[in-house]
Enzyme design. Structure first.
Site, mmCIF file in Angstrom:
data_model
loop_
_atom_site.group_PDB
_atom_site.id
_atom_site.type_symbol
_atom_site.label_atom_id
_atom_site.label_comp_id
_atom_site.label_asym_id
_atom_site.label_seq_id
_atom_site.Cartn_x
_atom_site.Cartn_y
_atom_site.Cartn_z
ATOM 1 N N ARG A 234 33.192 48.262 38.991
ATOM 2 C CA ARG A 234 32.296 49.421 39.059
ATOM 3 C C ARG A 234 32.445 50.204 37.751
ATOM 4 O O ARG A 234 33.561 50.375 37.247
ATOM 5 C CB ARG A 234 32.643 50.338 40.242
ATOM 6 N N GLU A 263 24.703 53.445 35.592
ATOM 7 C CA GLU A 263 23.789 52.295 35.673
ATOM 8 C C GLU A 263 22.635 52.495 36.630
ATOM 9 O O GLU A 263 21.592 51.863 36.486
ATOM 10 C CB GLU A 263 24.550 51.016 36.032
ATOM 11 N N HIS A 295 24.807 44.048 35.671
ATOM 12 C CA HIS A 295 25.260 43.862 37.056
ATOM 13 C C HIS A 295 24.723 42.551 37.643
ATOM 14 O O HIS A 295 24.052 42.543 38.672
ATOM 15 C CB HIS A 295 24.844 45.061 37.919
HETATM 16 P P1 NAD Z 1 38.644 43.368 47.738
HETATM 17 O O1 NAD Z 1 38.580 44.502 48.678
HETATM 18 O O2 NAD Z 1 38.864 41.982 48.260
HETATM 19 O O3 NAD Z 1 39.826 43.643 46.683
HETATM 20 C C1 NAD Z 1 40.037 44.866 46.041
HETATM 21 C C2 NAD Z 1 41.522 44.936 45.684
HETATM 22 O O4 NAD Z 1 41.726 46.115 44.916
HETATM 23 C C3 NAD Z 1 42.431 45.031 46.927
HETATM 24 O O5 NAD Z 1 43.453 44.065 46.847
HETATM 25 C C4 NAD Z 1 42.982 46.450 46.836
HETATM 26 O O6 NAD Z 1 44.309 46.560 47.353
HETATM 27 C C5 NAD Z 1 42.941 46.671 45.330
HETATM 28 N N1 NAD Z 1 43.056 48.071 44.953
HETATM 29 C C6 NAD Z 1 42.669 49.176 45.642
HETATM 30 N N2 NAD Z 1 43.008 50.277 44.951
HETATM 31 C C7 NAD Z 1 43.603 49.864 43.815
HETATM 32 C C8 NAD Z 1 44.174 50.535 42.695
HETATM 33 N N3 NAD Z 1 44.232 51.859 42.644
HETATM 34 N N4 NAD Z 1 44.705 49.781 41.710
HETATM 35 C C9 NAD Z 1 44.707 48.435 41.770
HETATM 36 N N5 NAD Z 1 44.196 47.749 42.803
HETATM 37 C C10 NAD Z 1 43.640 48.447 43.805
HETATM 38 O O7 NAD Z 1 37.349 43.445 46.853
HETATM 39 P P2 NAD Z 1 36.649 42.271 46.034
HETATM 40 O O8 NAD Z 1 35.712 41.532 46.912
HETATM 41 O O9 NAD Z 1 37.673 41.517 45.273
HETATM 42 O O10 NAD Z 1 35.748 43.130 45.026
HETATM 43 C C11 NAD Z 1 36.329 43.943 44.010
HETATM 44 C C12 NAD Z 1 35.253 44.828 43.425
HETATM 45 O O11 NAD Z 1 34.313 44.019 42.712
HETATM 46 C C13 NAD Z 1 34.389 45.557 44.467
HETATM 47 O O12 NAD Z 1 34.980 46.773 44.836
HETATM 48 C C14 NAD Z 1 33.092 45.768 43.752
HETATM 49 O O13 NAD Z 1 33.133 47.045 43.156
HETATM 50 C C15 NAD Z 1 33.082 44.716 42.639
HETATM 51 N N6 NAD Z 1 31.989 43.752 42.773
HETATM 52 C C16 NAD Z 1 31.159 43.561 41.708
HETATM 53 C C17 NAD Z 1 30.130 42.646 41.784
HETATM 54 C C18 NAD Z 1 29.217 42.369 40.604
HETATM 55 O O14 NAD Z 1 28.138 41.788 40.783
HETATM 56 N N7 NAD Z 1 29.590 42.716 39.394
HETATM 57 C C19 NAD Z 1 29.910 41.947 42.976
HETATM 58 C C20 NAD Z 1 30.792 42.157 44.042
HETATM 59 C C21 NAD Z 1 31.822 43.068 43.935
#
Ligand code: NAD
Length: 334
Positions: A234, A263, A295
């Site tokens: 994000r 964005e 994105h």
């Molecule tokens: P997920 O929930 O499986 O994993 C997120 C991880 O981040 C968890 O392990 C959590 O413990 C950790 N976390 C939380 N707070 C934290 C902190 N302060 N420091 C470090 N780690 C922390 O999520 P995911 O499916 O792996 O997705 C991750 C992110 O990717 C989503 O939140 C979303 O914003 C982004 N995303 C982007 C796209 C894209 O098209 N670019 C698509 C899907 C998701």
């Protein structure tokens, strides 16, 4: 159910219609985003389907409730754009797609790394113009480089697995350690240690009040000179104005982002006929060592299939009064 889609694109229509062939739901696709000017379009719909940049704040929820909306189906994983407390108070359910091909986003992060490192974007343009010089295209081997992964959830794990294949040393920071990563040689460290030791830092944590501007001036100061930073999570995880200063000082050597703090006013639209007014984005675009994609990390055939089937199943479960496996619940902080 009658479902109103907001911010819908041709690929949404294609994949959702394909997976709704039995006609279980009545789908209407609006190209406009959900905002105060378009919210009246929700009148008569019990379900709405929104994406990352549709802002569903308390005011919007109030209007949705008045219009009879009972469920907000996010066709994405992140839900930072929804006021969950307001939805809870109006008894509107919120569902999402928690996992859809994490490899899609992880592989895009790797695409940004490889493109920036080996300067493929520059080489492509040069060759098309008949310039076959390779001056100033020197990259570095990924083999044995230290990669810092912030957030080892689904996407972070997929990313770690790919980078292990390159022979990188991986260090990770996450308040909750993932099962099985340590056995593969991945070391969990403090955030500070990760910032200090990494040649490449990739963000895979969600945007929360705690992670907003996680990478700011203070964090950049701790990093290695010339570090590569990749953000496919994000935009607001990085304080963009601080990143620009760090790029000017060459502290950041490469920046690859698929997301940007502001964005929602720009991404997912063709604005090529307009003058972009966002000075910060324009400054970023101007750096030769910055690569921005709008994105598209999720945009693979496999991910779109999973997004549409899971979203439609979420709506079906709600309609049938079944337990909502993918509900996002408001958690009372008290
Ligand atoms: P997920 O929930 O499986 O994993 C997120 C991880 O981040 C968890 O392990 C959590 O413990 C950790 N976390 C939380 N707070 C934290 C902190 N302060 N420091 C470090 N780690 C922390 O999520 P995911 O499916 O792996 O997705 C991750 C992110 O990717 C989503 O939140 C979303 O914003 C982004 N995303 C982007 C796209 C894209 O098209 N670019 C698509 C899907 C998701």
């Amino acid at each position: 159910m009658k479902v109103a889609f907001f911010s819908s694109k041709s690929y949404d229509k294609e994949y959702f219609n394909l997976h709704n062939q039995e006609g279980k739901h009545d789908l209407t696709f609006f190209e406009v985003s959900l905002n105060p000017d378009t919210i009246e379009l929700t009148n008569g719909y019990e379900a709405i389907c929104v994406f990352v940049n549709d802002k569903v704040d308390a005011q919007a929820i109030e209007r949705l409730s008045e219009n009879g909306v009972k469920i907000i189906a996010l066709r994405c994983a992140g839900y930072n754009n929804i006021d969950l407390k307001a939805a809870h108070e109006k008894d509107i359910k919120v569902v999402r797609v928690p996992a859809y091909s994490p490899e899609a986003v992880a592989e895009h992060a790797v695409a940004l790394i490889m493109t920036l490192n080996r300067k493929i974007h520059k080489a492509f343009n040069r060759v098309r113009e008949g310039n076959f010089s390779i001056e100033k295209l020197t990259g570095f081997n990924l083999y044995k480089k230290t990669v810092g992964v912030i957030g080892t959830g689904k996407i972070g794990i997929a990313f770690c697995n790919i980078m292990l294949g390159f022979g990188c040393k991986i260090i990770a920071y996450d308040p909750y350690e993932a099962d099985g990563l340590k056995e593969k040689g991945i070391q969990y460290t403090s955030l500070d240690e990760l910032l200090e030791k990494s040649d490449i830092i990739s963000l895979h944590c969600p945007l929360t009040p705690k992670t907003q501007h996680l990478l700011n001036n203070e964090a950049f100061t701790k990093m290695k000179e010339g570090v590569m930073i990749i953000n496919t999570s994000r935009g607001a995880l990085i304080k963009t104005s601080d990143a620009i200063e760090a790029l000017k000082k060459r502290k950041i050597g490469y920046l690859g982002v698929d997301v940007y703090e502001e964005e929602e006013k720009l991404f997912f639209r063709d604005l090529s006929e307009y003058l972009i007014q966002d000075e910060i984005l324009l400054r970023l675009i101007g750096f030769p060592n910055v690569l921005i994609t709008a994105h598209q990390g999720f945009l693979t055939q496999e991910a779109l299939t999973q997004i549409s089937t899971t979203t439609l199943n979420n709506i079906t479960s709600f309609e049938k009064g079944e337990p909502l496996e993918n509900e996002v619940k408001w958690e009372n902080p008290d």
